[in-house]
Design a protein around this motif. Sequence first.
Motif: not given
Length: 510
Positions: A102-118
Amino acid sequence: MEHRDREPLVRGASSSYRTFPESTARRLDREYLRSLHNKRLYLAVFAAVLGNFSFGFALVYPSPVIPALEAHPSPALRLDQHTAPWFGSVFTLGAAAGGLSTMLLNDCLGRKLSIMFSALPSALGYALLAGAQGLWMLLLGRVLTGYAGGVTSASIPVYISEISHPGVRGMLGACPQIMAVLGSLVLYALGKYLRLVLDWRWLAVAGEVPVLAMVLLLCFMPNSPRFLLSQGKEEEALGSLCWLRGEDTDYAREYEQIKDSVRKQSRRVSCAELKEPFLYKPILIAGGMRFLQQLSGVTCILVYLQPIFKKTSVILKAEYDAALVGLVRLSAVAIAAVSMDKAGRKILLFVSAAVMLVSNLTMGLYIYFVPASHNGTMANTTLVSSASLPAEPTNYITLIPLLATMFFIMGYAMGWGPITWLLMSEILPLKARGVASGLCVVVSWLTAFTLTQFFLPVVNAFGLEVPFLFFAAISAGNILFTGCCVPETKGRSLEQIEAFFRTGRRSFLR
């Protein structure tokens, strides 16, 4: 700019803090109330925290399943005293990996898309648990659901803090813990019911439902305005804030404050900047809180709750005790949600750590001083193997471990549970928020993995009282840490909190 940072954004600000004429203050109060009446903000928070529901469900999954797998007729699925600790602890190893990514996902995908990715590893993990034909499928399923939990642990608090109004950020920041507790309670209830009428595999099937609901709802929710501005998407960010606050509010003023803050932090964090106090201080505070939170023993107690109650021979059945503790935890988190924006963060942290200290100390001393005969035939068994034996309480003194655990969970849930997640998302600077939140989650779950992995061997070698006395010592350290390091953030905007760490002027937090 200093003048604007100090503007009162919340109703009920102290008279000494007001810098506007009374007419302007009344207008801000009306704006505040209109923002609170916008139900879309609460819908967005609900959609996000469904991920925490799934996390709470998956975290305590071993509690009712370990006894069933210890008695499983198939040798390929049967757990023993060596494999059961791995089934309980490997979830936290997956969560640490999730936090790291998430150190990468939060800034690359954004907060919402990171949650959806999970949702992807979570759904796959539950599918492996439901269809497991061997131990490797059980462990992989736990790792994947843990990975999803690590991603949501780092993304959801940041998402909620960035979309919330300062006046309700404390209450909404407690929602992830509330939903995690609800997930645990549903797991306990289904574990009791499904064990009577269906196979244990259906617990994993039930875990798929909140994951799918989360993805569907988040498709219609906006991304964080602060993240969108950091990506240069100004029109989309303005539309997101309008959707979250309501068209009839003065959201443009808040948008300009956020835009100004983001403009100052357009560059990514460099290694040289990490030496600056406004960066490393909040990161150390957030990471220290996550470290101490796990060292207090909450994950060990939740994962091995039913076996612990069997070992201490409490007067009720272990599954009922677990459900009772879950209800207490839910009530305490609700109290924290209501009082966090009124009493403040620090006072709740002090009370929480004090209650945990007394509870752990009581539990450790009870186990040490109560004669082994009170535990009947379980006096010479390991913690895991005792989970399959009937409880044999001799008198009502065995209510003490139940009450001590209930008070521990209550203390944790009203302070060091929800507030550590909330403060992590509040105090971390915007330019490092995505990376630093992932780092804090890694610290948290690596600590949890180490504790859950060594908890059972320590109990079997030295006795159940040793870890509880250790947890009591950590709770005392939590009190000192709160007093020396943790700032009060009640009612302050994220920009004001950041200004405090940047300038060191406590006037921003008063």
